[in-house]
Design an enzyme around this catalytic site. Sequence first.
Site, short mmCIF file in Angstrom:
data_model
loop_
_atom_site.label_atom_id
_atom_site.label_comp_id
_atom_site.label_asym_id
_atom_site.label_seq_id
_atom_site.Cartn_x
_atom_site.Cartn_y
_atom_site.Cartn_z
N ASP A 123 0.83 -1.21 0.00
CA ASP A 123 0.00 0.00 0.00
C ASP A 123 0.87 1.26 0.00
O ASP A 123 1.94 1.28 0.61
CB ASP A 123 -0.90 -0.02 1.25
N ARG A 158 0.05 7.61 -2.81
CA ARG A 158 0.47 8.68 -1.92
C ARG A 158 1.94 9.04 -2.12
O ARG A 158 2.33 10.20 -2.05
CB ARG A 158 0.23 8.27 -0.46
N HIS A 197 3.21 3.41 -8.94
CA HIS A 197 3.10 1.99 -9.26
C HIS A 197 4.38 1.47 -9.93
O HIS A 197 4.84 0.36 -9.63
CB HIS A 197 1.90 1.75 -10.18
N ASN A 223 -10.27 -3.11 -6.88
CA ASN A 223 -9.43 -2.22 -7.68
C ASN A 223 -9.96 -1.99 -9.09
O ASN A 223 -9.60 -1.01 -9.75
CB ASN A 223 -8.00 -2.75 -7.78
#
Length: 246
Positions: A21, A25, A38, A69
Amino acid sequence: MDRKITINTEKLPRHIAIIMDGNGRWAKQKGMLRAFGHENGTKSVRETVEACAKLGIENLTLYAFSTENWNRPKLEVDTLMKLLVSSLKKELPTLKENNIRLNTIGNTNMLPENAQRELADVIQQTKQNTRMVLTLALSYGSREEIISAIRHISEKVKNNQLQTADINEQVLAQHLYTHNLPDVDLVIRTSGEQRISNFLLWQIAYAEFYFTEVLWPDFREKDLNEAIISYQNRERRFGKTSEQIK
């Protein structure tokens, strides 16, 4: 100090599962698009996989793409699927070199055809590898997995292949995507969030949890080692008392 020297190699978790995770951000902090996060997250995947294999971890499961997702913006989903294909092609030599077998769990029929083909090819080319099993949870949701297992069991009962009195934990486990994997010993979640997010709900019944503030693209071998050290410093009782364990 190299934290690996404090790891007890005789007390390693047999199965580590990671909720990766914080990519979005991480990118936002740098003023970049989520795709940048990513892409950089793949570096953490490579280092974590190699570090686990080197330590002697038998099973590593990565939560790569959940059923939820699919609800993200199309551009981000498309980017993730392209990244999956390119990463599989790029990392195949590394998997072979490190004797790692690729496995997958989830409703992978929902993946684009090119992703399904690439995934099947890498699985085929690594199926004889024995050092570690790397499982990618793709289009995966634990509730969906459990419902699917119940449906299969119900069909067997309906067709007189199974008696209801014979249904137990082992029977249900045998009908899960993870029927060929041991239960999870250690769950790691990055980015500071403390949620399960529909991940391996059955398999983590007695797992130890480790939450770190580190965002996934910054997760490195030292962070993995700290999680394992934390795991090894805990007493796993499985419902028994401390005196019974000792």
